[in-house]
Scaffold this active site. Sequence first.
Site, short mmCIF file in Angstrom:
data_model
loop_
_atom_site.label_atom_id
_atom_site.label_comp_id
_atom_site.label_asym_id
_atom_site.label_seq_id
_atom_site.Cartn_x
_atom_site.Cartn_y
_atom_site.Cartn_z
N ARG A 43 71.02 21.84 61.86
CA ARG A 43 69.58 21.64 61.84
C ARG A 43 68.99 22.08 63.18
NH1 ARG A 43 71.90 17.24 59.28
NH2 ARG A 43 71.33 17.02 57.06
N LYS A 61 70.87 13.46 61.49
CA LYS A 61 69.88 12.91 60.56
C LYS A 61 70.44 11.73 59.77
CE LYS A 61 66.96 14.26 56.64
NZ LYS A 61 66.56 15.38 55.75
N HIS A 113 65.08 26.47 60.23
CA HIS A 113 65.82 25.70 59.24
C HIS A 113 66.38 26.61 58.15
CE1 HIS A 113 66.82 22.32 56.60
NE2 HIS A 113 66.58 21.53 57.63
N ARG A 146 70.17 27.50 57.46
CA ARG A 146 71.02 26.62 56.65
C ARG A 146 71.03 27.07 55.19
NH1 ARG A 146 72.52 21.88 58.45
NH2 ARG A 146 71.91 20.63 56.63
N HIS A 182 75.61 17.33 54.74
CA HIS A 182 74.87 16.67 53.66
C HIS A 182 75.63 15.42 53.24
CE1 HIS A 182 72.60 20.54 52.33
NE2 HIS A 182 72.03 19.94 53.35
N TYR A 232 84.86 7.74 47.24
CA TYR A 232 86.17 8.35 47.02
C TYR A 232 86.32 9.70 47.72
CZ TYR A 232 87.26 4.75 43.62
OH TYR A 232 87.51 3.56 43.03
#
Length: 416
Positions: free
Chosen positions: A241, A268, A331, A334, A358, A368
Amino acid sequence: MLTDAVIRRLKCREKPYKVADMYGLYLLMHPNGARYWRFDYRHAGKRGTLALGIYPEVSLKEAREKRANAGKMLDKGLNPSAYKKLTSGIASLEGGDSFKAVADEWLAKIEAEGRATATMEKLRWLLSFAEPLIGTCPIGKLTAPDFLTVLRTVEVRGRYETARRLRSTFSSVLRYAIATGLAKRDVTVDLRGALIAPKVTHRAAIVEPAKVGALLRAIEGYEGQPAVEYALKIAPHVFVRPGELRNAEWDEFDADEAVWTIPASKMKMGREHKVPLSKQVVDLLERLYAITGNSRYLFPSVRTNDRPISENTINAALRRLGYDKTEMTGHGFRALASTLLNESRRWHPDAIERQLAHMESNNVRRAYLRGEHWAERVRMMQYWSDHLDKLRRANVVRGKFTKDNRHPPFGRMKSV
């Protein structure tokens, strides 16, 4: 004795640890990066600990003043922890249940949980819209129309997305108030459908391979402040970012392991993030270190080494190269990487998502999904830099390679 410089350099560890100041005052450093002021004392033969706030909200000077005041209470035979509980109860009766007081308490809570600095700044900015209108009102007595009045002051400025986010923030504050017994229900649920729905717009990004190559060649020819030049050159390779890139510090880079570790406090999602460094990025870092290595930051401001470049610098540089805000943004690197890496079908989608930092939205799957796909990410980041080089050189007549074209060894960059 502690100093602000020493505090800023403290590193997170797997377990909480103490850093002493003087006279029983110390800083409790948590694994998530939160720093808590604590004062250990003895009263009536028993050991006690007094919480004095969170750094930097409570500065070093303020923490020492609070410790000194607690020391005066002990001299008079008073227990400072018991006194704090008593005065807290009085404060609640005298306005501690106001919207602003509860919102500030909620902000302090989530900051202690490790929310990123940029996130905290945005939340404080959002809540500043409410302070003039409902800041002093008891939160339990506020109604849906009261909150709507605040949101309308944002909407009339055309900030529909800001109003939507502010409503969500109001909801979070109210849920906290319910948990602490200061409100009975979240009245903002009654505002669904009352706000103007913002038009969904995606951040501009170039994703067509030919256009990506043209963009990279334009960046290669950028003439301007060196820190900005290298930020532009490194951004496509690491695709973090913009805020994470511009705030990068030299001591976050491990020269031996070729990895950049971004602390949780800068992320973030409040989770530490690692970026494998390709040979191309290593090359750029070595060249940059010769220029900005005397600064804390990789990309210091042109005015002072004590601050990084501003949040608008990358976008301004792209405009200077001829790319307006509808074509490419900082940005957008990304989206560029995500699109082309997924289209290559070479890499596991989870590896790409993890490198993008993310967070998995499905709670069960996140529980998991313990693997970090690290080995695959290391290979992927080298592939990505190689692929960017191919796109940059596409349809370009190349001359002979010289020694200047080769990558210098990583060890030449000084370890900090």
